[in-house]
Design an enzyme around this catalytic site. Sequence first.
Site, PDB file in Angstrom:
ATOM      1  N   ASN A   1      -1.359   9.743 -20.800  1.00 22.53           N
ATOM      2  CA  ASN A   1      -1.015   8.726 -19.984  1.00 22.53           C
ATOM      3  C   ASN A   1      -1.993   7.744 -19.613  1.00 22.53           C
ATOM      4  O   ASN A   1      -1.704   6.769 -19.229  1.00 22.53           O
ATOM      5  CB  ASN A   1      -0.430   9.333 -18.611  1.00 22.53           C
ATOM      6  CG  ASN A   1      -0.318   8.455 -17.536  1.00 22.53           C
ATOM      7  OD1 ASN A   1       0.621   7.652 -17.488  1.00 22.53           O
ATOM      8  ND2 ASN A   1      -1.377   8.745 -16.690  1.00 22.53           N
TER       9      ASN A   1
ATOM     10  N   SER B   1       4.638   1.776 -23.320  1.00 25.80           N
ATOM     11  CA  SER B   1       5.308   0.603 -22.636  1.00 25.80           C
ATOM     12  C   SER B   1       6.531  -0.116 -23.269  1.00 25.80           C
ATOM     13  O   SER B   1       6.323  -0.347 -24.220  1.00 25.80           O
ATOM     14  CB  SER B   1       4.157  -0.190 -22.005  1.00 25.80           C
ATOM     15  OG  SER B   1       4.631  -1.232 -21.346  1.00 25.80           O
TER      16      SER B   1
ATOM     17  N   ALA C   1      -0.452  -4.235 -28.835  1.00 29.70           N
ATOM     18  CA  ALA C   1      -0.755  -3.690 -29.757  1.00 29.70           C
ATOM     19  C   ALA C   1      -1.041  -2.175 -29.690  1.00 29.70           C
ATOM     20  O   ALA C   1      -0.745  -1.558 -30.278  1.00 29.70           O
ATOM     21  CB  ALA C   1      -2.088  -4.448 -30.451  1.00 29.70           C
TER      22      ALA C   1
ATOM     23  N   LYS D   1       0.030  -0.188 -27.214  1.00 26.41           N
ATOM     24  CA  LYS D   1       1.251   0.693 -27.062  1.00 26.41           C
ATOM     25  C   LYS D   1       2.328   0.767 -28.096  1.00 26.41           C
ATOM     26  O   LYS D   1       2.826   1.628 -28.288  1.00 26.41           O
ATOM     27  CB  LYS D   1       1.813  -0.132 -25.802  1.00 26.41           C
ATOM     28  CG  LYS D   1       0.982  -0.006 -24.528  1.00 26.41           C
ATOM     29  CD  LYS D   1       0.735   1.471 -23.960  1.00 26.41           C
ATOM     30  CE  LYS D   1      -0.018   1.458 -22.664  1.00 26.41           C
ATOM     31  NZ  LYS D   1      -0.427   3.002 -22.413  1.00 26.41           N
TER      32      LYS D   1
ATOM     33  N   ILE E   1       6.769  -0.538 -13.080  1.00 27.78           N
ATOM     34  CA  ILE E   1       7.001   0.556 -12.485  1.00 27.78           C
ATOM     35  C   ILE E   1       6.115   0.350 -11.314  1.00 27.78           C
ATOM     36  O   ILE E   1       4.885  -0.344 -11.656  1.00 27.78           O
ATOM     37  CB  ILE E   1       6.475   1.894 -12.990  1.00 27.78           C
ATOM     38  CG1 ILE E   1       7.228   2.270 -14.414  1.00 27.78           C
ATOM     39  CG2 ILE E   1       6.750   3.132 -11.967  1.00 27.78           C
ATOM     40  CD1 ILE E   1       8.792   2.439 -14.351  1.00 27.78           C
TER      41      ILE E   1
ATOM     42  N   TYR F   1      -2.915  -5.158 -25.471  1.00 26.74           N
ATOM     43  CA  TYR F   1      -2.077  -3.985 -24.690  1.00 26.74           C
ATOM     44  C   TYR F   1      -0.944  -3.515 -25.461  1.00 26.74           C
ATOM     45  O   TYR F   1      -0.702  -2.316 -25.735  1.00 26.74           O
ATOM     46  CB  TYR F   1      -1.961  -4.281 -23.241  1.00 26.74           C
ATOM     47  CG  TYR F   1      -1.167  -3.449 -22.548  1.00 26.74           C
ATOM     48  CD1 TYR F   1      -1.711  -2.220 -21.853  1.00 26.74           C
ATOM     49  CD2 TYR F   1       0.226  -3.581 -22.085  1.00 26.74           C
ATOM     50  CE1 TYR F   1      -0.908  -1.364 -21.172  1.00 26.74           C
ATOM     51  CE2 TYR F   1       0.820  -2.658 -21.563  1.00 26.74           C
ATOM     52  CZ  TYR F   1       0.311  -1.635 -20.810  1.00 26.74           C
ATOM     53  OH  TYR F   1       1.011  -0.714 -20.026  1.00 26.74           O
TER      54      TYR F   1
ATOM     55  N   ASP G   1     -13.757  10.929 -20.167  1.00 21.90           N
ATOM     56  CA  ASP G   1     -13.305   9.752 -20.511  1.00 21.90           C
ATOM     57  C   ASP G   1     -12.579   9.464 -21.930  1.00 21.90           C
ATOM     58  O   ASP G   1     -13.230   9.937 -22.856  1.00 21.90           O
ATOM     59  CB  ASP G   1     -14.553   8.701 -20.627  1.00 21.90           C
ATOM     60  CG  ASP G   1     -14.274   7.187 -20.962  1.00 21.90           C
ATOM     61  OD1 ASP G   1     -13.228   7.041 -21.671  1.00 21.90           O
ATOM     62  OD2 ASP G   1     -15.023   6.361 -20.911  1.00 21.90           O
ATOM     63  N   VAL G   2     -11.321   9.421 -21.908  1.00 23.64           N
ATOM     64  CA  VAL G   2     -10.422   9.304 -23.085  1.00 23.64           C
ATOM     65  C   VAL G   2     -10.883   8.697 -24.320  1.00 23.64           C
ATOM     66  O   VAL G   2     -10.502   9.155 -25.597  1.00 23.64           O
ATOM     67  CB  VAL G   2      -8.980   9.378 -22.916  1.00 23.64           C
ATOM     68  CG1 VAL G   2      -8.122  10.142 -21.766  1.00 23.64           C
ATOM     69  CG2 VAL G   2      -8.634   7.933 -22.413  1.00 23.64           C
TER      70      VAL G   2
ATOM     71  N   GLY H   1      -5.380  10.460 -16.994  1.00 25.01           N
ATOM     72  CA  GLY H   1      -4.967   9.585 -16.000  1.00 25.01           C
ATOM     73  C   GLY H   1      -4.271  10.130 -14.895  1.00 25.01           C
ATOM     74  O   GLY H   1      -3.274   9.242 -14.572  1.00 25.01           O
TER      75      GLY H   1
HETATM   76  P1  NAP Z   1      -2.921   3.292 -12.888  1.00 25.36           P
HETATM   77  O1  NAP Z   1      -2.442   3.257 -11.602  1.00 25.36           O
HETATM   78  O2  NAP Z   1      -3.817   1.916 -13.250  1.00 25.36           O
HETATM   79  O3  NAP Z   1      -3.904   4.417 -13.245  1.00 25.36           O
HETATM   80  C1  NAP Z   1      -4.351   4.488 -14.642  1.00 25.36           C
HETATM   81  C2  NAP Z   1      -4.996   6.214 -14.510  1.00 25.36           C
HETATM   82  O4  NAP Z   1      -5.672   5.995 -15.775  1.00 25.36           O
HETATM   83  C3  NAP Z   1      -6.024   6.524 -13.563  1.00 25.36           C
HETATM   84  O5  NAP Z   1      -5.742   7.677 -13.350  1.00 25.36           O
HETATM   85  C4  NAP Z   1      -7.344   6.325 -14.109  1.00 25.36           C
HETATM   86  O6  NAP Z   1      -8.298   7.379 -13.772  1.00 25.36           O
HETATM   87  C5  NAP Z   1      -6.786   6.731 -15.561  1.00 25.36           C
HETATM   88  N1  NAP Z   1      -7.970   6.058 -16.763  1.00 25.36           N
HETATM   89  C6  NAP Z   1      -8.164   4.809 -17.024  1.00 25.36           C
HETATM   90  N2  NAP Z   1      -9.164   4.813 -18.136  1.00 25.36           N
HETATM   91  C7  NAP Z   1      -9.360   6.114 -18.227  1.00 25.36           C
HETATM   92  C8  NAP Z   1     -10.312   6.642 -19.348  1.00 25.36           C
HETATM   93  N3  NAP Z   1     -11.058   5.961 -20.041  1.00 25.36           N
HETATM   94  N4  NAP Z   1     -10.294   7.924 -19.376  1.00 25.36           N
HETATM   95  C9  NAP Z   1      -9.622   8.812 -18.661  1.00 25.36           C
HETATM   96  N5  NAP Z   1      -8.717   8.293 -17.633  1.00 25.36           N
HETATM   97  C10 NAP Z   1      -8.594   6.992 -17.520  1.00 25.36           C
HETATM   98  O7  NAP Z   1      -1.876   3.057 -14.070  1.00 25.36           O
HETATM   99  P2  NAP Z   1      -0.187   3.438 -14.157  1.00 25.36           P
HETATM  100  O8  NAP Z   1       0.391   2.388 -13.711  1.00 25.36           O
HETATM  101  O9  NAP Z   1      -0.224   4.657 -13.607  1.00 25.36           O
HETATM  102  O10 NAP Z   1      -0.329   3.517 -15.602  1.00 25.36           O
HETATM  103  C11 NAP Z   1      -0.287   4.685 -16.405  1.00 25.36           C
HETATM  104  C12 NAP Z   1       0.230   4.666 -17.916  1.00 25.36           C
HETATM  105  O11 NAP Z   1       1.463   4.201 -17.915  1.00 25.36           O
HETATM  106  C13 NAP Z   1      -0.537   4.067 -18.625  1.00 25.36           C
HETATM  107  O12 NAP Z   1      -0.824   4.212 -19.903  1.00 25.36           O
HETATM  108  C14 NAP Z   1       0.112   2.375 -18.531  1.00 25.36           C
HETATM  109  O13 NAP Z   1      -0.264   1.672 -19.665  1.00 25.36           O
HETATM  110  C15 NAP Z   1       1.482   3.007 -18.584  1.00 25.36           C
HETATM  111  N6  NAP Z   1       2.565   2.162 -17.822  1.00 25.36           N
HETATM  112  C16 NAP Z   1       2.707   1.396 -16.829  1.00 25.36           C
HETATM  113  C17 NAP Z   1       3.478   0.763 -16.365  1.00 25.36           C
HETATM  114  C18 NAP Z   1       3.748   0.377 -15.018  1.00 25.36           C
HETATM  115  O14 NAP Z   1       4.605  -0.457 -14.642  1.00 25.36           O
HETATM  116  N7  NAP Z   1       2.788   1.021 -14.079  1.00 25.36           N
HETATM  117  C19 NAP Z   1       4.468   0.412 -17.267  1.00 25.36           C
HETATM  118  C20 NAP Z   1       4.314   0.792 -18.681  1.00 25.36           C
HETATM  119  C21 NAP Z   1       3.448   1.617 -18.888  1.00 25.36           C
HETATM  120  P3  NAP Z   1      -9.584   6.706 -12.541  1.00 25.36           P
HETATM  121  O15 NAP Z   1      -8.620   6.832 -11.380  1.00 25.36           O
HETATM  122  O16 NAP Z   1     -10.526   7.537 -12.650  1.00 25.36           O
HETATM  123  O17 NAP Z   1      -9.804   5.247 -12.889  1.00 25.36           O
END
Ligand code: NAP
Length: 247
Positions: A90, A142, A157, A159, A188, A155, A63-64, A12
């Site tokens: 990630n 998370s 569950a 995480k 974030i 989500y 696709d993971v 990701g």
């Molecule tokens: P984001 O901006 O929505 O980006 C998600 C990324 O995951 C994108 O690169 C997407 O690829 C990729 N992805 C989604 N489904 C996928 C799949 N099936 N196979 C491969 N790649 C896939 O998310 P983010 O905010 O950066 O979050 C990243 C991680 O941090 C996530 O696990 C999220 O749960 C965790 N997190 C985020 C926050 C926050 O506040 N942002 C807080 C806690 C935890 P494409 O671009 O190709 O769709």
Amino acid sequence: MSEGKKLALVTGASRGLGAAIAKTLAKDGYLVALNFASNEAKALELKTEIEKSGGSAVLAKFDVSKSAEVDASLEELSKAHGPIAVLVANAGITIDALLMRMKDEDLDRTLDVDLKGAIYCVRAASRGMMKARSGSVILISSVVGEMGNAGQSAYAAAKAGLIGFAKSVAKELASRNIRCNVVAPGYIATDMTGALTEAQKEAILRGIPLGSFGSPDDVSEAVRFLASPGARYITGQVLGVNGGMYI
Ligand code: NAP
């Protein structure tokens, strides 16, 4: 130039936290494999940006949530660039719904990507790490997996599942010098949190002692540390990057 560089795979990596983590690891001298699901243009932009600043990156589209795709892609990467030294699992999605309205397909997709997707990647990467007798795995969980959140039970569950998984992997693979840790970000500013309304953002901010959302670099610095030799004696831990939201 990527010769002689250790390989770090960030799933990701096309956007958000993954992109920040990839840039940080590239600065630290890794050849970074940038995984993404569909957003090839963004991933390519990031590859170019990393290369312009003297780093090395390759694209890794898969696709993971598809175990066979993960196995084939990781094998191909290792054949071309050596074993994965650092894996940052990630990639993640969130499909929010109250429990009563949760659809089976949304529950399945959330668990498939956020939990099983990470497990597939760790299983596939651990093969090369075991042979190399070295590796660092970092799972992006998370704060929601630690403290729960109404409307995000699927989500949460997934995480929380990552935390139990990481602790087990840490115990199972420690004898091979493979460490497995979790980074649990709070809120974030990324595309994922961009979907929140102003009222939701204000309510969340009231629960963050440090008084602001985090930045993707706050998370990438934690990952950088856990990947580094400075963390050689740290495994099975959860590092919260949450502004004090959950202590
Ligand atoms: P984001 O901006 O929505 O980006 C998600 C990324 O995951 C994108 O690169 C997407 O690829 C990729 N992805 C989604 N489904 C996928 C799949 N099936 N196979 C491969 N790649 C896939 O998310 P983010 O905010 O950066 O979050 C990243 C991680 O941090 C996530 O696990 C999220 O749960 C965790 N997190 C985020 C926050 C926050 O506040 N942002 C807080 C806690 C935890 P494409 O671009 O190709 O769709």
